[in-house]
Write a protein that holds these residues in place. Structure first.
Motif, mmCIF file in Angstrom:
data_model
loop_
_atom_site.group_PDB
_atom_site.id
_atom_site.type_symbol
_atom_site.label_atom_id
_atom_site.label_comp_id
_atom_site.label_asym_id
_atom_site.label_seq_id
_atom_site.Cartn_x
_atom_site.Cartn_y
_atom_site.Cartn_z
ATOM 1 N N ARG A 165 55.405 53.697 29.295
ATOM 2 C CA ARG A 165 55.928 53.038 30.500
ATOM 3 C C ARG A 165 54.619 52.501 31.413
ATOM 4 O O ARG A 165 54.696 51.446 32.129
ATOM 5 C CB ARG A 165 56.540 54.090 31.632
ATOM 6 C CG ARG A 165 56.610 53.896 32.884
ATOM 7 C CD ARG A 165 57.170 55.108 33.717
ATOM 8 N NE ARG A 165 58.431 54.660 34.018
ATOM 9 C CZ ARG A 165 59.199 55.667 34.707
ATOM 10 N NH1 ARG A 165 59.226 56.682 34.736
ATOM 11 N NH2 ARG A 165 60.793 54.988 34.916
ATOM 12 N N TYR A 166 53.415 53.024 31.476
ATOM 13 C CA TYR A 166 52.337 52.666 31.934
ATOM 14 C C TYR A 166 51.437 51.669 31.201
ATOM 15 O O TYR A 166 50.249 51.767 31.503
ATOM 16 C CB TYR A 166 51.487 53.796 32.571
ATOM 17 C CG TYR A 166 52.304 54.714 33.343
ATOM 18 C CD1 TYR A 166 52.775 54.368 34.475
ATOM 19 C CD2 TYR A 166 52.891 56.025 32.842
ATOM 20 C CE1 TYR A 166 53.578 55.287 35.368
ATOM 21 C CE2 TYR A 166 53.663 56.679 33.347
ATOM 22 C CZ TYR A 166 53.955 56.306 34.604
ATOM 23 O OH TYR A 166 54.737 57.072 35.640
ATOM 24 N N ARG A 167 52.079 51.059 30.184
ATOM 25 C CA ARG A 167 51.135 50.243 29.084
ATOM 26 C C ARG A 167 50.318 49.167 29.850
ATOM 27 O O ARG A 167 49.213 48.883 29.522
ATOM 28 C CB ARG A 167 52.061 49.662 28.063
ATOM 29 C CG ARG A 167 51.406 49.013 27.119
ATOM 30 C CD ARG A 167 52.265 48.511 26.072
ATOM 31 N NE ARG A 167 51.364 48.034 24.740
ATOM 32 C CZ ARG A 167 51.574 48.307 23.620
ATOM 33 N NH1 ARG A 167 52.606 49.069 23.319
ATOM 34 N NH2 ARG A 167 50.978 47.754 22.580
ATOM 35 N N ALA A 168 50.845 48.648 30.917
ATOM 36 C CA ALA A 168 50.019 47.522 31.488
ATOM 37 C C ALA A 168 48.868 48.039 32.322
ATOM 38 O O ALA A 168 48.091 47.434 32.541
ATOM 39 C CB ALA A 168 50.893 46.827 32.642
ATOM 40 N N LEU A 169 48.779 49.521 32.456
ATOM 41 C CA LEU A 169 47.545 49.958 33.017
ATOM 42 C C LEU A 169 46.766 50.618 32.033
ATOM 43 O O LEU A 169 45.448 51.018 32.439
ATOM 44 C CB LEU A 169 47.952 51.365 33.869
ATOM 45 C CG LEU A 169 49.069 50.953 34.939
ATOM 46 C CD1 LEU A 169 49.372 52.276 35.551
ATOM 47 C CD2 LEU A 169 48.513 49.859 35.887
ATOM 48 N N LEU A 170 46.930 50.567 30.797
ATOM 49 C CA LEU A 170 46.303 51.170 29.738
ATOM 50 C C LEU A 170 45.367 50.269 28.959
ATOM 51 O O LEU A 170 45.864 49.042 28.792
ATOM 52 C CB LEU A 170 47.141 52.022 28.728
ATOM 53 C CG LEU A 170 47.907 53.138 29.249
ATOM 54 C CD1 LEU A 170 49.075 53.580 28.205
ATOM 55 C CD2 LEU A 170 46.944 54.250 29.564
ATOM 56 N N PRO A 171 44.205 50.663 28.323
ATOM 57 C CA PRO A 171 43.291 49.661 27.664
ATOM 58 C C PRO A 171 43.667 49.384 26.363
ATOM 59 O O PRO A 171 43.130 49.528 25.396
ATOM 60 C CB PRO A 171 42.012 50.385 27.743
ATOM 61 C CG PRO A 171 42.337 51.957 27.499
ATOM 62 C CD PRO A 171 43.644 51.976 28.351
ATOM 63 N N VAL A 172 45.095 48.969 26.054
ATOM 64 C CA VAL A 172 45.546 48.536 24.956
ATOM 65 C C VAL A 172 46.148 47.215 24.891
ATOM 66 O O VAL A 172 46.524 46.708 25.988
ATOM 67 C CB VAL A 172 46.635 49.593 24.346
ATOM 68 C CG1 VAL A 172 46.045 51.026 24.299
ATOM 69 C CG2 VAL A 172 47.955 49.574 25.200
ATOM 70 N N ALA A 173 46.265 46.456 23.800
ATOM 71 C CA ALA A 173 46.821 45.307 23.655
ATOM 72 C C ALA A 173 48.297 45.258 23.180
ATOM 73 O O ALA A 173 48.997 46.389 23.634
ATOM 74 C CB ALA A 173 46.092 44.302 22.781
#
Length: 163
Positions: free
Chosen positions: A62-70
């Motif tokens: 849910r927090y993908r936009a905040l994580l350092p992943v593409a």
């Protein structure tokens, strides 16, 4: 969507592009811990408290936009989104009337470490490493994941990952 701009060494301040180094500042070896440098304006544009709360995804992604992943695929096991419980009796003993405890036992391996493991799988894919699971048949499926010189063993991440 990756909002990671790069890495900054906590010792010397050297900066590196996201894929320039793998783990530590090369000038300092293991002591060269690096901090992530984020595009906070990009994060603010991609996610807000309102959009995060409105998401139907109850996992850590849910927090993908905040994580350092593409945009690499994520493991299909539900990780994160574990409940908080009001611990009234313990809180009363400790003088903390609003004490809550988090039940990370609901994660695939019953550990808070599952969040870091899931993120590590995605980062490994981004770096081009194979994340094919290795299964040990002991009645429970396992994934052996090699990391900087050690081996992590996670119950539940075997063939269930689908990666």
């Amino acid at each position: 969507m990756n909002q990671l701009l790069g890495w900054r060494c906590t010792l010397c301040g050297a900066t590196y592009a996201p894929h320039e180094i793998e783990y530590v500042c090369p000038q300092h070896g293991d002591a060269g811990i690096v901090d992530a440098v984020y595009d906070y304006a990009g994060i603010a544009a991609a996610a807000s408290p309102r959009t995060l709360a409105a998401s139907r995804d109850t996992s850590m992604w849910r927090y993908r936009a905040l994580l350092p992943v593409a945009d690499a695929p994520v493991p299909p096991l539900h990780v994160g989104g574990t409940p908080l419980y009001h611990a009234a009796a313990l809180g009363a003993q400790l003088g903390l009337p609003n004490l809550v405890v988090k039940d990370d036992g609901r994660n695939p391996t019953a550990s808070f470490k599952d969040r870091a493991s899931a993120l590590a799988v995605v980062k490994a894919q981004e770096a081009g490493y194979s994340v094919e699971p290795y299964v040990i048949d002991l009645g429970v499926q396992f994934l052996l994941a090699g990391t900087q010189g050690d081996i992590g063993l996670g119950r539940g991440f075997g063939n269930e990952t689908g990666l």
